[in-house]
Design a protein around this motif. Structure first.
Motif, PDB file in Angstrom:
ATOM      1  N   LEU A  38       0.807  -1.316   0.158  1.00  0.00           N
ATOM      2  CA  LEU A  38       0.005   0.059  -0.036  1.00  0.00           C
ATOM      3  C   LEU A  38       0.861   1.402  -0.027  1.00  0.00           C
ATOM      4  O   LEU A  38       0.679   2.381  -0.518  1.00  0.00           O
ATOM      5  CB  LEU A  38      -0.748   0.006   1.218  1.00  0.00           C
ATOM      6  CG  LEU A  38      -1.867  -1.072   1.436  1.00  0.00           C
ATOM      7  CD1 LEU A  38      -2.639  -0.995   2.497  1.00  0.00           C
ATOM      8  CD2 LEU A  38      -2.909  -1.272   0.207  1.00  0.00           C
ATOM      9  N   THR A  42       1.034   3.949  -3.056  1.00  0.00           N
ATOM     10  CA  THR A  42       0.702   5.450  -2.824  1.00  0.00           C
ATOM     11  C   THR A  42       1.936   6.340  -3.173  1.00  0.00           C
ATOM     12  O   THR A  42       1.676   7.461  -3.642  1.00  0.00           O
ATOM     13  CB  THR A  42       0.601   5.448  -1.199  1.00  0.00           C
ATOM     14  OG1 THR A  42      -0.500   4.700  -0.948  1.00  0.00           O
ATOM     15  CG2 THR A  42      -0.049   7.069  -0.669  1.00  0.00           C
ATOM     16  N   TYR A  82     -12.009   6.807  -1.430  1.00  0.00           N
ATOM     17  CA  TYR A  82     -11.635   5.624  -0.806  1.00  0.00           C
ATOM     18  C   TYR A  82     -11.350   5.714   0.534  1.00  0.00           C
ATOM     19  O   TYR A  82     -10.721   6.401   1.242  1.00  0.00           O
ATOM     20  CB  TYR A  82     -10.075   5.113  -1.371  1.00  0.00           C
ATOM     21  CG  TYR A  82      -9.632   3.676  -0.890  1.00  0.00           C
ATOM     22  CD1 TYR A  82     -10.143   2.384  -1.257  1.00  0.00           C
ATOM     23  CD2 TYR A  82      -8.425   3.953  -0.037  1.00  0.00           C
ATOM     24  CE1 TYR A  82      -9.808   1.441  -0.562  1.00  0.00           C
ATOM     25  CE2 TYR A  82      -8.063   2.802   0.711  1.00  0.00           C
ATOM     26  CZ  TYR A  82      -8.605   1.510   0.145  1.00  0.00           C
ATOM     27  OH  TYR A  82      -8.411   0.258   0.930  1.00  0.00           O
ATOM     28  N   HIS A  84      -9.962   3.424   3.905  1.00  0.00           N
ATOM     29  CA  HIS A  84      -9.145   2.223   4.119  1.00  0.00           C
ATOM     30  C   HIS A  84      -9.519   1.197   5.012  1.00  0.00           C
ATOM     31  O   HIS A  84     -10.562   1.669   6.204  1.00  0.00           O
ATOM     32  CB  HIS A  84      -7.851   2.907   4.502  1.00  0.00           C
ATOM     33  CG  HIS A  84      -7.803   3.619   5.976  1.00  0.00           C
ATOM     34  ND1 HIS A  84      -7.544   2.925   6.986  1.00  0.00           N
ATOM     35  CD2 HIS A  84      -7.735   4.897   6.277  1.00  0.00           C
ATOM     36  CE1 HIS A  84      -7.795   3.631   7.971  1.00  0.00           C
ATOM     37  NE2 HIS A  84      -7.869   5.119   7.471  1.00  0.00           N
ATOM     38  N   LEU A  91      -3.674   1.313   9.955  1.00  0.00           N
ATOM     39  CA  LEU A  91      -3.689   2.048   8.654  1.00  0.00           C
ATOM     40  C   LEU A  91      -3.953   3.611   8.802  1.00  0.00           C
ATOM     41  O   LEU A  91      -4.592   4.097   9.798  1.00  0.00           O
ATOM     42  CB  LEU A  91      -4.378   1.203   7.638  1.00  0.00           C
ATOM     43  CG  LEU A  91      -3.661  -0.118   7.184  1.00  0.00           C
ATOM     44  CD1 LEU A  91      -4.451  -0.868   6.142  1.00  0.00           C
ATOM     45  CD2 LEU A  91      -2.495  -0.010   7.057  1.00  0.00           C
ATOM     46  N   LYS A  93      -4.687   7.364   5.893  1.00  0.00           N
ATOM     47  CA  LYS A  93      -4.718   8.076   4.727  1.00  0.00           C
ATOM     48  C   LYS A  93      -3.375   7.967   3.848  1.00  0.00           C
ATOM     49  O   LYS A  93      -3.322   7.889   2.845  1.00  0.00           O
ATOM     50  CB  LYS A  93      -5.542   9.422   4.421  1.00  0.00           C
ATOM     51  CG  LYS A  93      -4.798  10.302   5.130  1.00  0.00           C
ATOM     52  CD  LYS A  93      -5.552  11.503   4.885  1.00  0.00           C
ATOM     53  CE  LYS A  93      -4.706  12.743   5.549  1.00  0.00           C
ATOM     54  NZ  LYS A  93      -3.275  13.040   5.120  1.00  0.00           N
ATOM     55  N   SER A  96      -3.011   4.987   1.636  1.00  0.00           N
ATOM     56  CA  SER A  96      -4.239   4.850   0.809  1.00  0.00           C
ATOM     57  C   SER A  96      -4.421   5.546  -0.432  1.00  0.00           C
ATOM     58  O   SER A  96      -5.610   5.738  -0.882  1.00  0.00           O
ATOM     59  CB  SER A  96      -5.462   5.210   1.764  1.00  0.00           C
ATOM     60  OG  SER A  96      -5.375   4.367   3.031  1.00  0.00           O
ATOM     61  N   ALA A 112      -8.515  10.083  -0.849  1.00  0.00           N
ATOM     62  CA  ALA A 112      -8.316   8.937   0.165  1.00  0.00           C
ATOM     63  C   ALA A 112      -8.681   9.817   1.665  1.00  0.00           C
ATOM     64  O   ALA A 112      -8.073  10.662   2.050  1.00  0.00           O
ATOM     65  CB  ALA A 112      -6.803   8.525   0.570  1.00  0.00           C
ATOM     66  N   HIS A 152     -12.277  -0.998   1.519  1.00  0.00           N
ATOM     67  CA  HIS A 152     -11.777  -2.282   1.897  1.00  0.00           C
ATOM     68  C   HIS A 152     -11.822  -2.787   3.397  1.00  0.00           C
ATOM     69  O   HIS A 152     -11.481  -1.875   4.346  1.00  0.00           O
ATOM     70  CB  HIS A 152     -10.250  -2.278   1.627  1.00  0.00           C
ATOM     71  CG  HIS A 152      -9.659  -3.563   1.776  1.00  0.00           C
ATOM     72  ND1 HIS A 152      -8.649  -3.634   2.951  1.00  0.00           N
ATOM     73  CD2 HIS A 152      -9.902  -4.977   1.570  1.00  0.00           C
ATOM     74  CE1 HIS A 152      -8.082  -5.005   3.002  1.00  0.00           C
ATOM     75  NE2 HIS A 152      -8.967  -5.697   2.094  1.00  0.00           N
ATOM     76  N   GLY A 155     -13.067  -0.354   5.952  1.00  0.00           N
ATOM     77  CA  GLY A 155     -13.426   0.692   5.079  1.00  0.00           C
ATOM     78  C   GLY A 155     -14.783   0.362   4.132  1.00  0.00           C
ATOM     79  O   GLY A 155     -15.537   1.169   3.790  1.00  0.00           O
TER      80      GLY A 155
END
Length: 293
Positions: A38, A42, A82, A84, A91, A93, A96, A112, A152, A155
């Motif tokens: 990830l 990014t 998005y 996360h 986690l 942004k 993300s 994000a 996800h 998220g």
């Protein structure tokens, strides 16, 4: 499969430990590899797109967005928000933006969203934050051609809660055209007695009011025109798979526009990591949904 209510605590914990089910590597290694993937994606996205980082959508320290803008940005661009994963406690942004890699080149804006993960944030706060982030995006980017959500794991839960919002309490009513809910949890009751709830400290009442599976009627009222994709990994745990299948069936039974994507040769982690790749099945579906496929 046994109903989760009859499972012993250790079996329930295993069912809701996605890293235990990957066929690619050990539990610890799959999580490390996930964060690495990830972050790398990014970084790539930040090199490809114009970025607006840490844009506030509220007054809280964690209430910020990262926006990935195509270099040739015209009026009427689609925008994907998005949300996360990380079980509402890991986690951010900061790692993300990976899905912007194949999207910005096609003229899609990616946002994000940051939110206050546990223990700083509780479930009610996180749900409120992501709802407000969507309102803020609509207000800041009024010229977009369509608004889409992708989430996800945790998220995906938060994205489903956004779809279930009573927008009469807000200043605008977002018209969300499409939503990609990837390996999500839609019923929070099974995790109440597991390690996942230790930092969240949810009561049964909090879990019920924040379970998308309990809010299908609200979703129908708020997002009846939204095309929803419920995606699940072949190697998600049986309980994770059941959550997606049950939620899909509940939405379908309500007459909503929903499809179930059972993605072969994926686990809970690479099902989303691969959105960095323009040729990946879910990326292709997403591009098609936003009119860029």
């Amino acid at each position: 499969m046994t109903n989760w209510k009859y499972m012993k605590k250790d079996e329930l914990e295993k069912q809701f430990s996605p890293s235990q089910w990957s066929h690619r590597m050990s539990a610890d290694d799959v999580i490390k590899a996930h964060v690495t993937a990830l972050k790398a994606g990014t970084e790539r996205a930040r090199g490809l797109a114009q970025t607006l980082l840490n844009v506030p959508y509220g007054d809280g320290d964690g209430e910020k967005l990262d926006v990935y803008v195509p270099s040739t940005c015209s009026l009427g661009v689609p925008l994907v928000i998005y949300l996360h994963g990380g079980y509402w406690q890991f986690l951010s942004k900061e790692e993300s933006g990976f899905m912007a890699v194949p999207l910005v080149g096609k003229g899609v804006v990616v946002v994000a969203v940051g939110y206050d993960i546990a223990p700083k944030g509780n479930m009610d706060l996180m749900v409120s934050q992501v709802r407000r982030s969507v309102v803020s995006v609509i207000q800041q980017y009024s010229h977009i051609s369509g608004l889409y959500l992708c989430g996800h794991s945790a998220g995906a839960h938060l994205a489903a809660m956004v779809l279930s919002t009573d927008w009469s309490q807000y200043s605008v009513r977002p018209q969300i055209k499409g939503a990609f809910l990837v390996s999500g949890i839609y019923d929070l009751l099974p995790i109440l007695s597991t390690y996942v709830n230790e930092p969240l400290k949810m009561t049964e009442e909090v879990a019920v009011r924040n379970s998308p599976s309990q809010l299908v009627a609200q979703l129908k009222a708020a997002s009846s025109d939204c095309d929803i994709v419920v995606a699940v990994a072949q190697n998600d745990s049986p309980e994770f798979r059941k959550q997606s299948e049950d939620y899909f069936q509940a939405l379908q039974s309500s007459g909503l526009k929903v499809t179930l994507e059972d993605v072969p040769n994926t686990d809970h982690f690479n099902i989303i990591e691969q959105l960095v790749d323009g040729e990946y099945h879910l990326t292709q579906l997403l591009l098609k949904a936003v009119g860029k496929g």
